[in-house]
Each structure stands twice: as structure tokens, then as C-alpha cells.
Design a protein around this motif. Structure first.
Motif, PDB file in Angstrom:
ATOM      1  N   CYS A 143     -70.168 -11.127 -49.316  1.00 16.08           N
ATOM      2  CA  CYS A 143     -69.872 -10.556 -50.657  1.00 16.08           C
ATOM      3  C   CYS A 143     -70.280 -11.190 -51.743  1.00 16.08           C
ATOM      4  O   CYS A 143     -70.246 -12.724 -51.862  1.00 16.08           O
ATOM      5  N   HIS A 145     -69.137 -11.675 -54.732  1.00 19.05           N
ATOM      6  CA  HIS A 145     -68.238 -12.436 -55.422  1.00 19.05           C
ATOM      7  C   HIS A 145     -67.168 -13.328 -54.909  1.00 19.05           C
ATOM      8  O   HIS A 145     -67.307 -14.542 -55.297  1.00 19.05           O
ATOM      9  N   CYS A 146     -66.952 -13.280 -53.566  1.00 18.04           N
ATOM     10  CA  CYS A 146     -65.939 -14.335 -53.031  1.00 18.04           C
ATOM     11  C   CYS A 146     -66.531 -14.768 -51.748  1.00 18.04           C
ATOM     12  O   CYS A 146     -66.048 -15.922 -51.258  1.00 18.04           O
ATOM     13  N   VAL A 148     -67.019 -14.102 -48.686  1.00 18.57           N
ATOM     14  CA  VAL A 148     -66.750 -13.690 -47.211  1.00 18.57           C
ATOM     15  C   VAL A 148     -67.891 -12.847 -46.718  1.00 18.57           C
ATOM     16  O   VAL A 148     -68.783 -12.108 -47.353  1.00 18.57           O
ATOM     17  N   CYS A 155     -63.193  -7.766 -47.985  1.00 20.95           N
ATOM     18  CA  CYS A 155     -62.512  -8.245 -49.089  1.00 20.95           C
ATOM     19  C   CYS A 155     -61.971  -7.025 -50.075  1.00 20.95           C
ATOM     20  O   CYS A 155     -62.626  -5.950 -49.949  1.00 20.95           O
ATOM     21  N   CYS A 157     -62.847  -7.242 -53.375  1.00 20.35           N
ATOM     22  CA  CYS A 157     -63.612  -7.533 -54.599  1.00 20.35           C
ATOM     23  C   CYS A 157     -64.159  -6.440 -55.337  1.00 20.35           C
ATOM     24  O   CYS A 157     -64.003  -6.507 -56.577  1.00 20.35           O
TER      25      CYS A 157
HETATM   26 ZN   LIG Z   1     -65.278 -10.273 -51.979  1.00 20.12          ZN
END
Ligand SMILES: [Zn+2]
Ligand SMILES: [Zn+2]
Length: 177
Positions: A143, A145-146, A148, A155, A157
Motif C-alpha cells: 500500500c 499509504h501505510c 502494508v 488496509c 487506506c
Molecule cells: Zn494502506
């Protein structure tokens, strides 16, 4: 096994007799086989097998190179691996000891009665190594953004991290509906 000479092929029995053949099956190791993030480890067996045929001026090698590679998946950064099985057909030209280096670097050469297949194996394996490997073709990556690994978890996100300015656009779009 003497790894230094693992890719050496003696051709004394066929070299004087054009058309005669010799089958071979050699296993060895090569350091420094790396392209991008993928590589063949120094302790990974590389097998080269096939037929050597005496032809005018040299020896024609036809066969297969088989090994396996490792690397880092370009999407999820986890381990990636795969198998290499490539066909080869290369002419090794016999060179006289005192003829000096040739300008033609496209062909492999040998002196005397022993071929060293190492350069051929190296060249072919380097061509086959994936520059940007994947752990699997459907890898979902990380991901943005995060971070993962989306192969292992999901997630939120996509839903929660949205630029607030989109809310204005959403409102406008809703109004148009
Ligand atoms: Zn994420
Ligand atoms: Zn992956």
C-alpha cells in the motif's frame, strides 16, 4: 568436484573427425551473476548439458542451461525466485596458439582440445535473469499509504486517507446526479 574446471569440456575424441559428436552434462558454479535485483547465487548449481559436434574449424555446442534465480519482488519487496532453462546453440572456433586476439568477439574460441563453456553459460544466464522480478504475476504490492503488504493483509487506506478536497468534488458530483 573441481569447480574451477567445472565448465571445461575435453573434445580430443571428436575434434579431428567432423560430424562426430559427444554428449556432455556439466555442473558448476559462477560468482557474480546479477542483473538488477535478481541473481544466481554463488552456491547455486548451474547445469549445462547437450551435444558437442565437431564441425569445420571448431565445435558446435547445442544444449540447455538449467539453474534457478533469487531476487526481490519489485512490487512487495519480498523474496522472488524462479527457474532458468534456456536452450543454447553456439559455435566455438578453434584458435591457433599464436594467432593473437581476434577482432571478432561474437564467437567463443578455444585453444587446443578443451573448451571452456563458462563464458557462454555466464552470458546466457545474464540474458535470462529478470531485471525487475515479481514474486508472482498477480502480486498486489505494498500500500502506498501505510506500506502494508497487500498480499497478506487488506488496509483501509483507500477509504480513510482521502484528500479532503475530494469531499468538495464529491459534493458537486452528488449534486449533478
Ligand atoms: Zn494502506
Ligand atoms: Zn511481490
Amino acid at each position: 568436484m573441481n569447480t574451477k574446471h567445472a565448465f571445461s569440456l575435453g573434445v580430443t575424441h571428436i575434434s579431428k573427425d567432423p560430424g562426430s559428436t559427444l554428449s556432455f552434462d556439466l555442473v558448476g558454479y559462477i560468482d557474480d551473476l546479477k542483473v538488477g535485483s535478481s541473481y544466481v547465487g554463488r552456491n547455486t548449481e548451474i547445469e549445462v548439458s547437450g551435444i558437442a559436434e565437431a564441425v569445420h574449424g571448431g565445435i558446435l555446442i547445442s544444449g540447455h542451461i538449467v539453474t534457478s534465480w533469487g531476487g526481490e519482488c519489485r512490487r512487495c519487496l519480498e523474496d522472488a525466485s524462479g527457474r532458468i532453462d534456456v536452450s543454447v546453440r553456439e559455435l566455438f572456433e578453434r584458435q591457433d596458439k599464436d594467432s593473437g586476439p581476434s577482432l571478432d568477439t561474437d564467437t567463443y574460441r578455444y585453444v587446443g582440445e578443451v573448451l571452456d563453456l563458462r563464458d557462454m553459460v555466464k552470458d546466457q544466464v545474464l540474458l535470462e535473469l529478470p531485471i525487475a522480478p515479481l514474486c508472482k504475476t498477480e502480486c498486489r504490492g505494498l500500500c502506498v499509504h501505510c506500506g502494508v503488504n497487500l498480499n497478506q493483509a487488506q488496509c483501509d487506506c483507500e477509504l480513510s486517507i482521502r484528500d479532503p478536497r475530494w469531499n468538495v468534488l464529491d459534493a458537486l458530483l452528488d449534486k449533478d446526479r
